[in-house]
Design a protein around this motif. Structure first.
Motif, PDB file in Angstrom:
ATOM      1  N   CYS A  72      72.355 -40.064  26.767  1.00 38.63           N
ATOM      2  CA  CYS A  72      72.110 -39.367  25.497  1.00 38.63           C
ATOM      3  C   CYS A  72      73.375 -38.613  25.117  1.00 38.63           C
ATOM      4  O   CYS A  72      74.142 -38.196  25.991  1.00 38.63           O
ATOM      5  CB  CYS A  72      70.933 -38.406  25.663  1.00 38.63           C
ATOM      6  N   SER A  80      62.995 -34.173  18.173  1.00 39.03           N
ATOM      7  CA  SER A  80      62.045 -34.828  17.275  1.00 39.03           C
ATOM      8  C   SER A  80      60.805 -33.942  17.112  1.00 39.03           C
ATOM      9  O   SER A  80      60.698 -32.882  17.728  1.00 39.03           O
ATOM     10  CB  SER A  80      61.639 -36.183  17.859  1.00 39.03           C
ATOM     11  N   GLY A 405      64.250 -43.868  25.360  1.00 35.39           N
ATOM     12  CA  GLY A 405      64.946 -44.260  24.135  1.00 35.39           C
ATOM     13  C   GLY A 405      64.664 -43.357  22.959  1.00 35.39           C
ATOM     14  O   GLY A 405      65.300 -43.488  21.907  1.00 35.39           O
ATOM     15  N   GLN A 406      63.718 -42.410  23.112  1.00 35.41           N
ATOM     16  CA  GLN A 406      63.388 -41.497  22.016  1.00 35.41           C
ATOM     17  C   GLN A 406      64.296 -40.271  21.985  1.00 35.41           C
ATOM     18  O   GLN A 406      64.196 -39.448  21.072  1.00 35.41           O
ATOM     19  CB  GLN A 406      61.927 -41.048  22.133  1.00 35.41           C
ATOM     20  N   TYR A 407      65.150 -40.125  22.986  1.00 34.10           N
ATOM     21  CA  TYR A 407      66.110 -39.020  22.978  1.00 34.10           C
ATOM     22  C   TYR A 407      67.370 -39.528  22.275  1.00 34.10           C
ATOM     23  O   TYR A 407      68.232 -40.156  22.895  1.00 34.10           O
ATOM     24  CB  TYR A 407      66.424 -38.566  24.411  1.00 34.10           C
ATOM     25  N   ARG A 408      67.456 -39.292  20.979  1.00 31.51           N
ATOM     26  CA  ARG A 408      68.533 -39.857  20.171  1.00 31.51           C
ATOM     27  C   ARG A 408      69.556 -38.790  19.783  1.00 31.51           C
ATOM     28  O   ARG A 408      69.191 -37.627  19.670  1.00 31.51           O
ATOM     29  CB  ARG A 408      67.956 -40.489  18.896  1.00 31.51           C
ATOM     30  N   PRO A 409      70.828 -39.183  19.551  1.00 27.66           N
ATOM     31  CA  PRO A 409      71.350 -40.539  19.713  1.00 27.66           C
ATOM     32  C   PRO A 409      71.600 -40.869  21.176  1.00 27.66           C
ATOM     33  O   PRO A 409      71.941 -39.997  21.968  1.00 27.66           O
ATOM     34  CB  PRO A 409      72.659 -40.496  18.921  1.00 27.66           C
ATOM     35  N   SER A 410      71.419 -42.142  21.523  1.00 25.76           N
ATOM     36  CA  SER A 410      71.648 -42.578  22.896  1.00 25.76           C
ATOM     37  C   SER A 410      72.266 -43.969  22.909  1.00 25.76           C
ATOM     38  O   SER A 410      72.216 -44.695  21.907  1.00 25.76           O
ATOM     39  CB  SER A 410      70.337 -42.553  23.689  1.00 25.76           C
ATOM     40  N   ASP A 411      72.849 -44.314  24.044  1.00 24.57           N
ATOM     41  CA  ASP A 411      73.540 -45.591  24.196  1.00 24.57           C
ATOM     42  C   ASP A 411      73.061 -46.296  25.448  1.00 24.57           C
ATOM     43  O   ASP A 411      72.636 -45.650  26.418  1.00 24.57           O
ATOM     44  CB  ASP A 411      75.058 -45.378  24.326  1.00 24.57           C
ATOM     45  N   PRO A 422      75.199 -48.303  20.941  1.00 20.51           N
ATOM     46  CA  PRO A 422      74.049 -47.525  20.449  1.00 20.51           C
ATOM     47  C   PRO A 422      72.746 -48.291  20.656  1.00 20.51           C
ATOM     48  O   PRO A 422      72.677 -49.501  20.402  1.00 20.51           O
ATOM     49  CB  PRO A 422      74.361 -47.331  18.959  1.00 20.51           C
ATOM     50  N   GLU A 424      70.057 -48.481  19.063  1.00 18.19           N
ATOM     51  CA  GLU A 424      69.474 -49.148  17.899  1.00 18.19           C
ATOM     52  C   GLU A 424      69.979 -50.585  17.764  1.00 18.19           C
ATOM     53  O   GLU A 424      69.251 -51.456  17.280  1.00 18.19           O
ATOM     54  CB  GLU A 424      69.810 -48.377  16.611  1.00 18.19           C
TER      55      GLU A 424
END
Length: 503
Positions: A72, A80, A405-411, A422, A424
Motif C-alpha cells: 500500500c 474508505s 486490495g481495498q487498501y488503496r492505492p496499492s500495487d 497498480p 487496478e
C-alpha cells in the motif's frame, strides 16, 4: 555484518491453507541464520516472505493459489467508508463504552451503507405525518372561518384609512401647509390584526430564494478567498484525524499502543511475554481451531518471536530503528491484540496479527492495519525513503483474501520482472487467469537476473569465498544446479551480498 542463509530448495505437494488442496502448494525456501534489513527488503521485493526464520517464495506458475506480494502507498491513502466505520466504532467504544457484538465485520472491506440513521429518520417521519393527519373537512372549515375573521378585521381599518385620505386631500386643497396634516395610525385591538412589533410573515418560496441568494454570495466570496490564499477547505479527514481524535476527560476505556522490539534482552518484551503468549494461544484455538499443543511456547517463539533480522539504528533511520517488533494494543492495562511487524529501509512489513476473540466486535484486524498505515506515515516524516506498507500476499483466487486490495492505492509485484503495477491494472487479468505477468512490456526482463554466478558468495568451512573458488575446493558431486536455482531466486545483488552456507 552479512546475511547467512541455507537454501533448502523447492518444496511441493503439501496442503494449501487457502483452497484446501491436499497437494497443491509449491514454494522454495531457505533458513536464515541471520539477515540484514536491507537484504530482506530486497528479498520481499522479489516475492519472498518470512515465517520466523524460515524465508520462502511461492513458485507462482505452479502453486495452486498464486500469492502476489502487495504493498500500500500510505502517503496517498484515504480511509474508505468501511475503514471510517471501524475507526468511529473504536472511538465510540473508548469514549462511551458502547458497542454492538451482534454486528461484527472483521475482514470485509467493501463500503457498506450504515442504514441505522436512515431507519431512525424514516420512523420519525412516519410519526410526524401520523400526528399531523386530520380530516380534510376540519381543515377546510378552519380555513373558511379564518378568512371570514380576516375580512371582518380588515374592513374598519380600510374604511378609516380611506376617510383619512379624503381629509388629507381636503386640507391640501384649502391651502393649509402639509405639516398641519396629522394622520393618526390605526392601532389594532388586542388580539386582532398584525403585530407591528414583529417582522411581516414571508412566503416559504421567498425564504428559499433568499437562502439561495445568500449561498451564491457566500460561494463567490469563498472562491475569491481560495483564489487569493488557497486555504485547505473541505479537505477529507486523514487517518490520523480519526485515530488520534481527542477522547473526553472521563472516557470509558483507555487504549495504548506500545512498540516493543522482539528481543528477550528487552525488559518490556520480556515482562509482557507470558501475557502475549496466553493471548496467542487463546486466539489460535478460537480462530484457527489449533490444539493447546500446537500453540504452546515453543511454537509461539519459533513463529513470532524468532526473527533473523539484525536490529540496526543508523543516525538517519527512524527513532525506533530497523528490525522486528511487536506492536501491542493495551486496553485498560491488558493486551488485547499484537501486531507483528518488520521495520525495513523502505517499508513497514506486516507479519502477523493475533487478538483476543472477546474483542472481535472492534474489527481489530482492520483497525490494526489502519494503525500500521498511520505508523508508516509517522516513520516517513523522519526517514523519507520509508514510505510503503507491505501487507504480505494478495491471493485473488481466494475470495476471503481479496480484502487487502481495498487498501488503496496499492500495487502488486509482477512475478516475472519484479516491477510494481497498480492493482487496478492487474485485476482484469486475474479474473481470467490465476497466474499473470503484470508487466505489459513484453521485452522487459528481470533486471536482477544472474549474469555472473562466480561472483556469488559462499560460506564454506567457516571461510567466505566467491563461488568460483568454492567449486575448486568442493568435494563430491557438483551442486551447481541447486546454487544456480538459489541465485536466480534471490537475484544478482543479494547473491553477491549474502553468504550461502554450504556444508
Amino acid at each position: 555484518m552479512a546475511s547467512v542463509v541455507e537454501y533448502k530448495g523447492p518444496r511441493e505437494g503439501y496442503r494449501c491453507g487457502y483452497c484446501d488442496a491436499p497437494e497443491g502448494k509449491v514454494s522454495s525456501g531457505m533458513w536464515a541464520h541471520s539477515m540484514t534489513v536491507q537484504d530482506y527488503q530486497d528479498l520481499i521485493d522479489r516475492g519472498w516472505r518470512r515465517s520466523g526464520k524460515y524465508v520462502y517464495k511461492p513458485v507462482m506458475n505452479q502453486t495452486c493459489c498464486p500469492q502476489y506480494t502487495i504493498r500500500c502507498r500510505p502517503l496517498h491513502f484515504q480511509p474508505s467508508k468501511s475503514h471510517k466505520k471501524v475507526l468511529k466504532k473504536m472511538f465510540k467504544f473508548l469514549s462511551k463504552g458502547e458497542f454492538s457484538k451482534g454486528n461484527n465485520e472483521e475482514e470485509p472491506m467493501d463500503s457498506q451503507m450504515d442504514d441505522a440513521g436512515m431507519h431512525d429518520f424514516a420512523l420519525k417521519s412516519k410519526l410526524d405525518i401520523k400526528s399531523d393527519q386530520r380530516p380534510l373537512s376540519e381543515d377546510c372549515h378552519e380555513f373558511k372561518e379564518s378568512k371570514v375573521k380576516e375580512k371582518e378585521d380588515l374592513e374598519p381599518k380600510e374604511t378609516k384609512m380611506l376617510n383619512q385620505s379624503h381629509a388629507k386631500q381636503e386640507k391640501l386643497g384649502s391651502g393649509e401647509p402639509s405639516s398641519s396634516v396629522k394622520v393618526v395610525p390605526s392601532t389594532p385591538k388586542p388580539g386582532k390584526g398584525a403585530d407591528l412589533s414583529k417582522p411581516p410573515c414571508r412566503k416559504a418560496k421567498d425564504i428559499r430564494k433568499e437562502r439561495k441568494r445568500q449561498k451564491l454570495i457566500l460561494k463567490s466570496q469563498t472562491d475569491q478567498v481560495q483564489h487569493e490564499e488557497k486555504p485547505k477547505l473541505n479537505q477529507p479527514k486523514s487517518i490520523e484525524d480519526f485515530i488520534f481524535d481527542t477522547l473526553p476527560d472521563k472516557s470509558a476505556h483507555q487504549l495504548e499502543v506500545r512498540l516493543v522490539p522482539v528481543s528477550f534482552e528487552d525488559p518490556e518484551f520480556k515482562s509482557s511475554f507470558c501475557q502475549s503468549l496466553s493471548l496467542y494461544a487463546k486466539y489460535q484455538m478460537a480462530i484457527h481451531k489449533d490444539t493447546a499443543a500446537e500453540c504452546g511456547e515453543a511454537e509461539f517463539t519459533r513463529f513470532l518471536c524468532s526473527s533473523p533480522l539484525e536490529a540496526e539504528n543508523p543516525p538517519n533511520g527512524p527513532d525506533c530503528g530497523y528490525g522486528s517488533f511487536h506492536q501491542q494494543y493495551w486496553l485498560d492495562g491488558k493486551i488485547i491484540a499484537v501486531g507483528v511487524i518488520d521495520v525495513l529501509p523502505y517499508c513497514v512489513s506486516s507479519v502477523y496479527l493475533y487478538y483476543d476473540p472477546d474483542y472481535a466486535f472492534l474489527s481489530l484486524g482492520v483497525y490494526s492495519a489502519l494503525r500500521e498505515i498511520a505508523f508508516t506515515r509517522e516513520l516517513h516524516e523522519k526517514t523519507s525513503q520509508l514510505s510503503y506498507y507491505y501487507m504480505g500476499f494478495y491471493i485473488h483466487s481466494c475470495p476471503k483474501m481479496r480484502y487487502k486490495g481495498q487498501y488503496r492505492p496499492s500495487d502488486l509485484l509482477c512475478p516475472e520482472t519484479y516491477v510494481w503495477v497498480p492493482i487496478e491494472q492487474c485485476l482484469p487479468a486475474l479474473e481470467n487467469s490465476k497466474y499473470c505477468r503484470f508487466n505489459q512490456d513484453t521485452k522487459a526482463v528481470d533486471e536482477e537476473r544472474i549474469k555472473e554466478l562466480d561472483r556469488l558468495r559462499v560460506l564454506y568451512k567457516r571461510t567466505i569465498m566467491p563461488y568460483n573458488i568454492y567449486k575448486k575446493r568442493q568435494k563430491g558431486p557438483s551442486d551447481e544446479a541447486i546454487v544456480q536455482q538459489y541465485a536466480d531466486l534471490v537475484g544478482q545483488t543479494c547473491s553477491e551480498r549474502m553468504l550461502l552456507f554450504r556444508s
